[in-house]
Design a protein around this motif. Structure first.
Motif, PDB file in Angstrom:
ATOM      1  N   LYS A   5      27.958  82.088  29.978  1.00  0.00           N
ATOM      2  CA  LYS A   5      27.034  81.173  29.158  1.00  0.00           C
ATOM      3  C   LYS A   5      26.815  79.995  29.974  1.00  0.00           C
ATOM      4  O   LYS A   5      25.769  79.253  29.593  1.00  0.00           O
ATOM      5  CB  LYS A   5      27.858  81.198  27.998  1.00  0.00           C
ATOM      6  N   GLU A   6      27.942  79.409  30.544  1.00  0.00           N
ATOM      7  CA  GLU A   6      27.805  77.905  30.978  1.00  0.00           C
ATOM      8  C   GLU A   6      26.552  77.706  32.261  1.00  0.00           C
ATOM      9  O   GLU A   6      25.974  76.885  32.194  1.00  0.00           O
ATOM     10  CB  GLU A   6      29.108  77.686  31.486  1.00  0.00           C
ATOM     11  N   LYS A   7      26.618  78.804  33.099  1.00  0.00           N
ATOM     12  CA  LYS A   7      25.745  78.904  34.024  1.00  0.00           C
ATOM     13  C   LYS A   7      24.179  79.071  33.491  1.00  0.00           C
ATOM     14  O   LYS A   7      23.397  78.309  33.956  1.00  0.00           O
ATOM     15  CB  LYS A   7      25.877  80.005  35.024  1.00  0.00           C
ATOM     16  N   ILE A   8      24.148  79.692  32.339  1.00  0.00           N
ATOM     17  CA  ILE A   8      22.799  79.889  31.641  1.00  0.00           C
ATOM     18  C   ILE A   8      22.343  78.508  31.007  1.00  0.00           C
ATOM     19  O   ILE A   8      20.991  78.022  31.273  1.00  0.00           O
ATOM     20  CB  ILE A   8      23.048  80.844  30.546  1.00  0.00           C
ATOM     21  N   VAL A   9      23.513  77.946  30.569  1.00  0.00           N
ATOM     22  CA  VAL A   9      23.139  76.458  29.779  1.00  0.00           C
ATOM     23  C   VAL A   9      22.791  75.553  30.989  1.00  0.00           C
ATOM     24  O   VAL A   9      21.751  74.766  30.891  1.00  0.00           O
ATOM     25  CB  VAL A   9      24.241  75.966  29.200  1.00  0.00           C
ATOM     26  N   VAL A  10      23.397  75.484  32.204  1.00  0.00           N
ATOM     27  CA  VAL A  10      23.293  74.537  33.184  1.00  0.00           C
ATOM     28  C   VAL A  10      21.770  74.730  33.718  1.00  0.00           C
ATOM     29  O   VAL A  10      20.921  73.773  33.982  1.00  0.00           O
ATOM     30  CB  VAL A  10      24.148  74.802  34.230  1.00  0.00           C
ATOM     31  N   ALA A  11      21.395  76.111  33.944  1.00  0.00           N
ATOM     32  CA  ALA A  11      19.835  76.412  34.277  1.00  0.00           C
ATOM     33  C   ALA A  11      19.006  76.294  33.328  1.00  0.00           C
ATOM     34  O   ALA A  11      17.638  75.485  33.690  1.00  0.00           O
ATOM     35  CB  ALA A  11      19.866  77.863  34.554  1.00  0.00           C
ATOM     36  N   SER A  12      19.388  76.287  32.068  1.00  0.00           N
ATOM     37  CA  SER A  12      18.396  75.682  31.015  1.00  0.00           C
ATOM     38  C   SER A  12      18.091  74.117  31.096  1.00  0.00           C
ATOM     39  O   SER A  12      16.963  73.771  30.870  1.00  0.00           O
ATOM     40  CB  SER A  12      18.879  76.151  29.742  1.00  0.00           C
ATOM     41  N   ILE A  13      19.305  73.402  31.202  1.00  0.00           N
ATOM     42  CA  ILE A  13      18.982  71.991  31.257  1.00  0.00           C
ATOM     43  C   ILE A  13      18.198  71.527  32.338  1.00  0.00           C
ATOM     44  O   ILE A  13      17.366  70.613  32.524  1.00  0.00           O
ATOM     45  CB  ILE A  13      20.294  71.367  31.036  1.00  0.00           C
ATOM     46  N   LYS A  14      18.373  72.247  33.749  1.00  0.00           N
ATOM     47  CA  LYS A  14      17.548  71.995  34.754  1.00  0.00           C
ATOM     48  C   LYS A  14      15.952  72.290  34.443  1.00  0.00           C
ATOM     49  O   LYS A  14      15.227  71.271  34.916  1.00  0.00           O
ATOM     50  CB  LYS A  14      17.972  72.916  36.007  1.00  0.00           C
ATOM     51  N   ILE A  15      15.658  73.242  33.733  1.00  0.00           N
ATOM     52  CA  ILE A  15      14.286  73.691  33.461  1.00  0.00           C
ATOM     53  C   ILE A  15      13.936  72.564  32.433  1.00  0.00           C
ATOM     54  O   ILE A  15      12.693  72.023  32.572  1.00  0.00           O
ATOM     55  CB  ILE A  15      14.444  75.321  32.510  1.00  0.00           C
ATOM     56  N   LEU A  16      14.571  72.113  31.367  1.00  0.00           N
ATOM     57  CA  LEU A  16      14.329  71.079  30.424  1.00  0.00           C
ATOM     58  C   LEU A  16      13.926  69.872  31.093  1.00  0.00           C
ATOM     59  O   LEU A  16      12.936  69.379  31.019  1.00  0.00           O
ATOM     60  CB  LEU A  16      15.359  71.069  29.677  1.00  0.00           C
ATOM     61  N   ASN A  17      14.775  69.478  32.020  1.00  0.00           N
ATOM     62  CA  ASN A  17      14.484  68.044  32.828  1.00  0.00           C
ATOM     63  C   ASN A  17      13.619  68.180  33.866  1.00  0.00           C
ATOM     64  O   ASN A  17      12.815  67.175  33.724  1.00  0.00           O
ATOM     65  CB  ASN A  17      15.635  67.463  33.370  1.00  0.00           C
ATOM     66  N   ARG A  18      12.959  69.188  33.986  1.00  0.00           N
ATOM     67  CA  ARG A  18      12.143  69.164  35.084  1.00  0.00           C
ATOM     68  C   ARG A  18      10.605  69.751  34.489  1.00  0.00           C
ATOM     69  O   ARG A  18       9.627  68.981  34.857  1.00  0.00           O
ATOM     70  CB  ARG A  18      12.371  70.762  35.967  1.00  0.00           C
ATOM     71  N   ASP A  19      10.704  70.653  33.582  1.00  0.00           N
ATOM     72  CA  ASP A  19       9.555  71.193  32.811  1.00  0.00           C
ATOM     73  C   ASP A  19       9.196  70.805  31.559  1.00  0.00           C
ATOM     74  O   ASP A  19       8.104  71.155  31.028  1.00  0.00           O
ATOM     75  CB  ASP A  19       9.367  72.597  33.345  1.00  0.00           C
ATOM     76  N   GLY A  20      10.331  70.712  30.936  1.00  0.00           N
ATOM     77  CA  GLY A  20      10.267  70.473  29.445  1.00  0.00           C
ATOM     78  C   GLY A  20      10.381  71.746  28.575  1.00  0.00           C
ATOM     79  O   GLY A  20      10.426  72.677  29.071  1.00  0.00           O
ATOM     80  N   ILE A  21      10.462  71.569  27.322  1.00  0.00           N
ATOM     81  CA  ILE A  21      11.040  72.704  26.212  1.00  0.00           C
ATOM     82  C   ILE A  21       9.958  73.714  26.438  1.00  0.00           C
ATOM     83  O   ILE A  21      10.100  74.854  26.048  1.00  0.00           O
ATOM     84  CB  ILE A  21      11.203  72.218  24.982  1.00  0.00           C
ATOM     85  N   GLU A  22       8.574  73.370  26.582  1.00  0.00           N
ATOM     86  CA  GLU A  22       7.421  74.297  26.528  1.00  0.00           C
ATOM     87  C   GLU A  22       7.684  75.477  27.720  1.00  0.00           C
ATOM     88  O   GLU A  22       7.279  76.681  27.298  1.00  0.00           O
ATOM     89  CB  GLU A  22       6.160  73.877  26.631  1.00  0.00           C
ATOM     90  N   LYS A  23       8.467  75.055  28.684  1.00  0.00           N
ATOM     91  CA  LYS A  23       8.562  76.030  29.580  1.00  0.00           C
ATOM     92  C   LYS A  23       9.956  76.582  29.666  1.00  0.00           C
ATOM     93  O   LYS A  23      10.333  77.439  30.602  1.00  0.00           O
ATOM     94  CB  LYS A  23       8.788  75.179  31.105  1.00  0.00           C
ATOM     95  N   LEU A  24      10.830  76.352  28.650  1.00  0.00           N
ATOM     96  CA  LEU A  24      12.169  77.057  28.494  1.00  0.00           C
ATOM     97  C   LEU A  24      12.144  78.395  27.826  1.00  0.00           C
ATOM     98  O   LEU A  24      12.057  78.348  26.537  1.00  0.00           O
ATOM     99  CB  LEU A  24      13.016  76.052  27.951  1.00  0.00           C
ATOM    100  N   THR A  25      12.078  79.537  28.419  1.00  0.00           N
ATOM    101  CA  THR A  25      12.171  80.719  27.870  1.00  0.00           C
ATOM    102  C   THR A  25      13.150  81.752  28.437  1.00  0.00           C
ATOM    103  O   THR A  25      13.736  81.184  29.490  1.00  0.00           O
ATOM    104  CB  THR A  25      10.732  81.606  28.161  1.00  0.00           C
ATOM    105  N   MET A  26      13.518  82.622  27.691  1.00  0.00           N
ATOM    106  CA  MET A  26      14.558  83.597  28.457  1.00  0.00           C
ATOM    107  C   MET A  26      14.157  83.968  29.637  1.00  0.00           C
ATOM    108  O   MET A  26      15.031  84.102  30.793  1.00  0.00           O
ATOM    109  CB  MET A  26      14.818  84.722  27.510  1.00  0.00           C
ATOM    110  N   ARG A  27      12.890  84.312  29.813  1.00  0.00           N
ATOM    111  CA  ARG A  27      12.455  84.474  31.169  1.00  0.00           C
ATOM    112  C   ARG A  27      12.511  83.493  32.452  1.00  0.00           C
ATOM    113  O   ARG A  27      12.999  84.031  33.411  1.00  0.00           O
ATOM    114  CB  ARG A  27      10.830  84.986  31.043  1.00  0.00           C
ATOM    115  N   THR A  28      11.987  82.219  31.823  1.00  0.00           N
ATOM    116  CA  THR A  28      12.096  81.285  32.926  1.00  0.00           C
ATOM    117  C   THR A  28      13.703  80.847  33.407  1.00  0.00           C
ATOM    118  O   THR A  28      14.200  80.792  34.402  1.00  0.00           O
ATOM    119  CB  THR A  28      11.463  80.105  32.534  1.00  0.00           C
ATOM    120  N   VAL A  29      14.564  80.970  32.257  1.00  0.00           N
ATOM    121  CA  VAL A  29      15.993  80.795  32.528  1.00  0.00           C
ATOM    122  C   VAL A  29      16.341  81.871  33.499  1.00  0.00           C
ATOM    123  O   VAL A  29      17.069  81.688  34.612  1.00  0.00           O
ATOM    124  CB  VAL A  29      16.851  80.995  31.387  1.00  0.00           C
TER     125      VAL A  29
END
Length: 201
Positions: A5-29
């Motif tokens: 779960k922690e690795k999933i969160v870290v990857a999600s935060i990377k996507i958020l900071n890079r691309d924004g919440i619009e790009k944060l999906t289960m698929r992109t994670v």
């Protein structure tokens, strides 16, 4: 690759900071981690839980003030730390707004806020209302602050040209966000003092 779960969160935060919440999906994670999206569901049930896990991760980094001396000062420091925490990650505000405040660290912050408000003199029956008022103030302030910082000077000039002389009074005169944030808190506490019998030990 072992997924947690922690690795999933870290990857999600990377996507958020890079691309924004619009790009944060289960698929992109899943793509960020190099796995199939279906593998994520062993660790998070969906976007709601993912958002909650991200919020909990941020709350684990919350800089809680030290011992409570003056209760009002303590609350102000708590809210300043909350603002700083939200500003540390892109789109933190919608993450918090769209997740449930039920994870341990997040509940700990809420509980500490309740304790301070009770010591300040807020009646128990008004506790949730006042806590929500302060929480919503910080969330909305940070959302506006981020929006302001991401607006180009050219856009501000265009907006100014569209406003009449009277409406131009609403334009910000400086970017002292800390000062404006604290002023807003003073307004809120003054309002509380007007309707509650507040005291400090």
């Amino acid at each position: 690759m072992a997924i947690s779960k922690e690795k999933i969160v870290v990857a999600s935060i990377k996507i958020l900071n890079r691309d924004g919440i619009e790009k944060l999906t289960m698929r992109t994670v899943a793509k960020e981690l190099g796995i199939k999206a279906s593998s994520l569901y062993w660790h998070v049930s969906g976007k709601l839980e993912l958002y909650g896990a991200i919020a909990e991760h941020l709350c684990s980094q919350y800089d809680k003030p030290g011992n409570m001396g003056d209760v009002k000062d303590y609350l102000v420091e708590m809210l300043k730390s909350y603002r700083a925490m939200l500003l540390s990650m892109r789109d933190a505000v919608p993450i918090f707004e769209n997740s449930l405040p039920i994870t341990p660290k997040r509940v700990e912050i809420i509980s500490a806020t309740y304790d301070a408000l009770l010591k300040l003199g807020i009646q128990k029956k008004n506790l949730v209302t006042v806590a929500n008022l302060l929480n919503n103030y910080v969330l909305s302030f940070v959302a506006d602050e981020v929006r302001f910082k991401n607006t180009t000077p050219e856009t501000f000039a265009d907006i100014s040209n569209m406003l009449g002389v009277i409406d131009q009074r609403s334009e910000p005169e400086d970017d002292d966000f800390e000062g404006h944030f604290l002023y807003g808190l003073r307004v809120l506490f003054a309002g509380l003092e007007a309707v509650e019998t507040l005291h400090t030990p």
